[in-house]
Design a protein around this motif. Structure first.
Motif, PDB file in Angstrom:
ATOM      1  N   ALA A 271       1.295   0.118   1.170  1.00  0.00           N
ATOM      2  CA  ALA A 271      -0.134  -0.108   1.422  1.00  0.00           C
ATOM      3  C   ALA A 271      -0.884   0.020   0.103  1.00  0.00           C
ATOM      4  O   ALA A 271      -0.516   0.824  -0.762  1.00  0.00           O
ATOM      5  CB  ALA A 271      -0.666   0.897   2.436  1.00  0.00           C
ATOM      6  N   ALA A 272      -1.945  -0.773  -0.046  1.00  0.00           N
ATOM      7  CA  ALA A 272      -2.726  -0.740  -1.294  1.00  0.00           C
ATOM      8  C   ALA A 272      -4.159  -1.141  -1.019  1.00  0.00           C
ATOM      9  O   ALA A 272      -4.454  -1.895  -0.089  1.00  0.00           O
ATOM     10  CB  ALA A 272      -2.109  -1.655  -2.340  1.00  0.00           C
ATOM     11  N   GLY A 273      -5.068  -0.615  -1.857  1.00  0.00           N
ATOM     12  CA  GLY A 273      -6.480  -0.965  -1.779  1.00  0.00           C
ATOM     13  C   GLY A 273      -6.983  -1.371  -3.155  1.00  0.00           C
ATOM     14  O   GLY A 273      -6.214  -1.461  -4.126  1.00  0.00           O
ATOM     15  N   ALA A 278      -5.451   3.720  -5.102  1.00  0.00           N
ATOM     16  CA  ALA A 278      -5.272   3.396  -3.686  1.00  0.00           C
ATOM     17  C   ALA A 278      -3.955   2.651  -3.508  1.00  0.00           C
ATOM     18  O   ALA A 278      -3.900   1.409  -3.463  1.00  0.00           O
ATOM     19  CB  ALA A 278      -6.443   2.559  -3.177  1.00  0.00           C
ATOM     20  N   TYR A 279      -2.861   3.433  -3.410  1.00  0.00           N
ATOM     21  CA  TYR A 279      -1.533   2.838  -3.334  1.00  0.00           C
ATOM     22  C   TYR A 279      -0.583   3.858  -2.726  1.00  0.00           C
ATOM     23  O   TYR A 279      -0.606   5.039  -3.078  1.00  0.00           O
ATOM     24  CB  TYR A 279      -1.063   2.452  -4.740  1.00  0.00           C
ATOM     25  CG  TYR A 279       0.315   1.837  -4.809  1.00  0.00           C
ATOM     26  CD1 TYR A 279       0.506   0.484  -4.542  1.00  0.00           C
ATOM     27  CD2 TYR A 279       1.421   2.609  -5.152  1.00  0.00           C
ATOM     28  CE1 TYR A 279       1.768  -0.081  -4.622  1.00  0.00           C
ATOM     29  CE2 TYR A 279       2.686   2.058  -5.232  1.00  0.00           C
ATOM     30  CZ  TYR A 279       2.852   0.706  -4.970  1.00  0.00           C
ATOM     31  OH  TYR A 279       4.102   0.149  -5.042  1.00  0.00           O
ATOM     32  N   ALA A 280       0.262   3.441  -1.785  1.00  0.00           N
ATOM     33  CA  ALA A 280       1.206   4.366  -1.160  1.00  0.00           C
ATOM     34  C   ALA A 280       2.398   3.609  -0.594  1.00  0.00           C
ATOM     35  O   ALA A 280       2.285   2.454  -0.165  1.00  0.00           O
ATOM     36  CB  ALA A 280       0.535   5.156  -0.044  1.00  0.00           C
ATOM     37  N   CYS A 298      -2.676   6.097   1.648  1.00  0.00           N
ATOM     38  CA  CYS A 298      -3.155   5.181   0.611  1.00  0.00           C
ATOM     39  C   CYS A 298      -4.357   5.732  -0.156  1.00  0.00           C
ATOM     40  O   CYS A 298      -4.463   5.570  -1.365  1.00  0.00           O
ATOM     41  CB  CYS A 298      -3.481   3.830   1.233  1.00  0.00           C
ATOM     42  SG  CYS A 298      -4.013   2.576   0.045  1.00  0.00           S
ATOM     43  N   GLY A 299      -5.279   6.353   0.537  1.00  0.00           N
ATOM     44  CA  GLY A 299      -6.408   6.963  -0.162  1.00  0.00           C
ATOM     45  C   GLY A 299      -7.528   6.019  -0.519  1.00  0.00           C
ATOM     46  O   GLY A 299      -8.279   6.279  -1.469  1.00  0.00           O
ATOM     47  N   GLY A 300      -7.667   4.940   0.186  1.00  0.00           N
ATOM     48  CA  GLY A 300      -8.769   4.018  -0.083  1.00  0.00           C
ATOM     49  C   GLY A 300      -9.296   3.430   1.211  1.00  0.00           C
ATOM     50  O   GLY A 300      -8.529   3.148   2.137  1.00  0.00           O
ATOM     51  N   GLY A 301     -10.603   3.232   1.279  1.00  0.00           N
ATOM     52  CA  GLY A 301     -11.205   2.720   2.503  1.00  0.00           C
ATOM     53  C   GLY A 301     -10.819   1.298   2.815  1.00  0.00           C
ATOM     54  O   GLY A 301     -10.860   0.879   3.979  1.00  0.00           O
ATOM     55  N   ASP A 302     -10.425   0.517   1.793  1.00  0.00           N
ATOM     56  CA  ASP A 302     -10.073  -0.884   2.044  1.00  0.00           C
ATOM     57  C   ASP A 302      -8.569  -1.128   1.933  1.00  0.00           C
ATOM     58  O   ASP A 302      -8.132  -2.250   1.678  1.00  0.00           O
ATOM     59  CB  ASP A 302     -10.823  -1.801   1.069  1.00  0.00           C
ATOM     60  CG  ASP A 302     -10.480  -1.495  -0.381  1.00  0.00           C
ATOM     61  OD1 ASP A 302      -9.837  -0.448  -0.636  1.00  0.00           O
ATOM     62  OD2 ASP A 302     -10.852  -2.297  -1.256  1.00  0.00           O
ATOM     63  N   CYS A 303      -7.780  -0.082   2.130  1.00  0.00           N
ATOM     64  CA  CYS A 303      -6.326  -0.223   2.044  1.00  0.00           C
ATOM     65  C   CYS A 303      -5.799  -1.127   3.151  1.00  0.00           C
ATOM     66  O   CYS A 303      -6.320  -1.124   4.276  1.00  0.00           O
ATOM     67  CB  CYS A 303      -5.640   1.142   2.134  1.00  0.00           C
ATOM     68  SG  CYS A 303      -5.819   2.158   0.648  1.00  0.00           S
ATOM     69  N   VAL A 316       8.705  -6.255  -2.776  1.00  0.00           N
ATOM     70  CA  VAL A 316       8.128  -6.300  -4.126  1.00  0.00           C
ATOM     71  C   VAL A 316       6.624  -6.123  -4.015  1.00  0.00           C
ATOM     72  O   VAL A 316       5.991  -6.663  -3.099  1.00  0.00           O
ATOM     73  CB  VAL A 316       8.456  -7.623  -4.844  1.00  0.00           C
ATOM     74  CG1 VAL A 316       7.669  -7.738  -6.146  1.00  0.00           C
ATOM     75  CG2 VAL A 316       9.949  -7.721  -5.124  1.00  0.00           C
ATOM     76  N   ALA A 317       6.045  -5.352  -4.939  1.00  0.00           N
ATOM     77  CA  ALA A 317       4.589  -5.172  -4.987  1.00  0.00           C
ATOM     78  C   ALA A 317       4.100  -5.443  -6.406  1.00  0.00           C
ATOM     79  O   ALA A 317       4.734  -5.038  -7.390  1.00  0.00           O
ATOM     80  CB  ALA A 317       4.211  -3.763  -4.562  1.00  0.00           C
ATOM     81  N   ILE A 318       2.966  -6.157  -6.489  1.00  0.00           N
ATOM     82  CA  ILE A 318       2.333  -6.477  -7.773  1.00  0.00           C
ATOM     83  C   ILE A 318       0.924  -5.922  -7.752  1.00  0.00           C
ATOM     84  O   ILE A 318       0.194  -6.065  -6.758  1.00  0.00           O
ATOM     85  CB  ILE A 318       2.304  -8.005  -8.006  1.00  0.00           C
ATOM     86  CG1 ILE A 318       3.736  -8.546  -8.144  1.00  0.00           C
ATOM     87  CG2 ILE A 318       1.466  -8.360  -9.227  1.00  0.00           C
ATOM     88  CD1 ILE A 318       3.815 -10.058  -8.216  1.00  0.00           C
ATOM     89  N   ARG A 319       0.520  -5.305  -8.864  1.00  0.00           N
ATOM     90  CA  ARG A 319      -0.841  -4.760  -8.989  1.00  0.00           C
ATOM     91  C   ARG A 319      -1.478  -5.338 -10.253  1.00  0.00           C
ATOM     92  O   ARG A 319      -0.953  -5.189 -11.365  1.00  0.00           O
ATOM     93  CB  ARG A 319      -0.805  -3.243  -9.085  1.00  0.00           C
ATOM     94  CG  ARG A 319      -0.239  -2.543  -7.859  1.00  0.00           C
ATOM     95  CD  ARG A 319      -1.305  -2.219  -6.840  1.00  0.00           C
ATOM     96  NE  ARG A 319      -2.034  -1.019  -7.204  1.00  0.00           N
ATOM     97  CZ  ARG A 319      -3.147  -0.603  -6.586  1.00  0.00           C
ATOM     98  NH1 ARG A 319      -3.658  -1.312  -5.584  1.00  0.00           N
ATOM     99  NH2 ARG A 319      -3.755   0.508  -6.967  1.00  0.00           N
TER     100      ARG A 319
END
Length: 365
Positions: A271-273, A278-280, A298-303, A316-319
C-alpha cells in the motif's frame, strides 16, 4: 547245688564281667559322637548365620548401587531436558477461529506438523514458543492476543495488557487456557528445586523463546468478520485411493505432512500514498487480510493498495518523487519478476515520469 548245676551260673557271671568294659566303652563313644555332632551342628548354624548376613549385605549393596545409578541417570536426564528446547506451537483455523496447540516437542518443525494435523479446515501457525508459558486474551470485539510469561499468571496478565494496548475492550484471559512448554513445567517441583541451582550456575538452562508466524498476529487480532477468507495452499483429495504397494514410511510421512497442505495460502500486499513515508508492505493469510493490514500500516490518508499477490507470484513497486514533497506510486504483478516489472514500468512511463525507480521487487516463493 551240685558242681555240675553251678557251672552255667559261673559261665554267665564270667560273660557279664567280660562284657562290662565293652558296654562302658560303647556308651562313652556314643556320648562323644553326640557331642561331636552337637559341635558340628553349632558350627553349621554359625556358618549359616554368617552366610545369611553376607547375602543380606550383598543384596543391600546391590540395591544401593541400583538406586545410585537411577539417581545418576535421572540427574543426567534432567540436565539434558533443561538444556534442550521444549517447543510448543499454536495454530488457528481460518474457517472458524478455533486454535489448536502442541506442547513439549523436541523439534519445532515436528511440533508444527502435529499442531497443524489437529487443526480442522484451512489453518495457519500463529506462533512457536519454548521453555515458557503462553496465554490468550480475548476482546469483546472478537480479537485474540497471545503473550508469553514465566508462569501462567504472568502470561495471562501480559496477554490482557497486550489486548488493551491494541485497543481491545473488555479484555479477558481465561486462566484455564494458559499453557506451558518446558522442563520446569513437566517435572515435579521438588525435582526442579533440587537441580535448578546447579543447572543455573552451569548455564545449562535453555532460555525462553518466542517466534511469531508472519502476519498471524495481525490476523487473529481482527474480529472474525474482518479476517477475510483463506484458501489452502494445496487442495487434498480425501477420496483418492491409497496405493497398497507404497512403503509404509512414505504413507506415514504423507499423513504427518497432511496438515501442512491445508495451510492458508499467504498473500503479500503493498500500500502507498502520496506522502514520502506513506508506504507499507504486509504478508497476510489471505488477500483481504494482507490488503487491509497494509493500508492500516501505510500512514497516509490517501493510501491505496498498489498490488497484492498470492504465494508463488511476484510483485514490483515503483516510487517517483514529485514537486511539493509528493510521491507517485506504481505497482506490478506477474508470474515472473520480469513480467511484474514490465507491468509496473508500463504504468510509470505512461504517467509521463522521466525516471521510474523500483523500490520493491520480489517473488513470494
Amino acid at each position: 547245688m551240685t558242681t555240675a548245676s553251678k557251672r552255667p551260673f559261673i559261665l554267665l557271671a564270667a560273660l557279664l564281667i567280660a562284657a562290662s568294659p565293652a558296654l562302658a566303652q560303647s556308651g562313652a563313644q556314643a556320648e562323644m559322637q553326640r557331642h561331636a555332632q552337637a559341635v558340628n551342628n553349632y558350627e553349621g548354624w554359625r556358618r549359616n548365620q554368617a552366610s545369611g548376613a553376607y547375602v543380606d549385605q550383598a543384596e543391600a549393596a546391590a540395591a544401593a548401587q541400583i538406586a545410585a545409578n537411577f539417581r545418576a541417570a535421572e540427574k543426567e536426564k534432567i540436565r539434558k531436558d533443561a538444556v534442550r528446547d521444549w517447543w510448543g506451537v499454536v495454530v488457528v483455523s481460518t474457517d472458524d477461529g478455533a486454535w489448536n496447540v502442541e506442547l513439549n516437542g523436541h523439534d519445532q518443525a515436528d511440533a508444527t506438523l502435529a499442531a497443524m494435523k489437529k487443526c480442522k479446515g484451512v489453518c495457519s501457525p500463529v506462533l512457536s514458543f519454548a521453555n515458557s508459558c503462553l496465554a490468550p486474551a480475548y476482546s469483546t470485539q472478537g480479537g485474540l492476543y497471545w503473550s508469553p510469561g514465566e508462569t501462567r499468571e504472568l502470561a495471562s496478565a501480559a496477554a490482557t495488557q497486550a489486548c488493551s494496548a491494541a485497543g481491545g475492550t473488555g479484555c479477558q484471559s481465561p486462566p484455564k487456557e494458559a499453557i506451558c512448554s518446558g522442563w520446569k513445567y513437566a517435572y515435579r517441583a521438588v525435582d526442579r528445586f533440587l537441580h535448578r541451582a546447579d543447572l543455573t550456575a552451569r548455564g545449562d538452562v535453555a532460555p525462553a523463546k518466542l517466534i511469531e508466524f508472519p502476519g498471524a498476529k495481525e490476523y487473529i487480532a481482527k474480529p472474525p468478520a474482518r479476517r477475510g477468507t483463506s484458501t489452502a495452499k494445496k487442495a487434498i483429495n480425501a477420496d483418492a485411493p491409497t496405493d497398497p504397494m507404497r512403503p509404509y514410511a512414505a504413507v506415514f510421512a504423507e499423513q504427518r505432512a497432511e496438515g501442512m497442505t491445508r495451510m492458508a495460502q499467504p498473500w503479500t500486499a503493498i500500500a502507498a500514498g502520496s506522502g514520502p513515508k506513506a508506504y507499507a508492505i504486509h504478508w497476510g493469510l489471505n488477500q483481504q487480510d494482507a490488503s487491509d493490514t497494509a493500508l492500516s500500516k501505510c500512514g497516509g490518508g490517501d493510501c491505496k493498495v498498489l498490488v497484492a499477490v498470492p504465494h508463488g507470484e511476484c510483485a514490483v513497486a515503483i516510487r517517483v518523487n514529485l514537486p511539493n514533497d509528493r510521491v507517485a506510486s506504481f505497482g506490478g504483478r506477474g508470474a515472473t519478476l520480469d513480467a511484474a516489472e514490465e507491468a509496473a514500468l508500463t504504468d510509470c512511463i505512461g504517467s509521463g515520469a522521466k525516471a521510474c525507480p523500483i523500490v520493491f521487487n520480489e517473488c513470494m516463493k
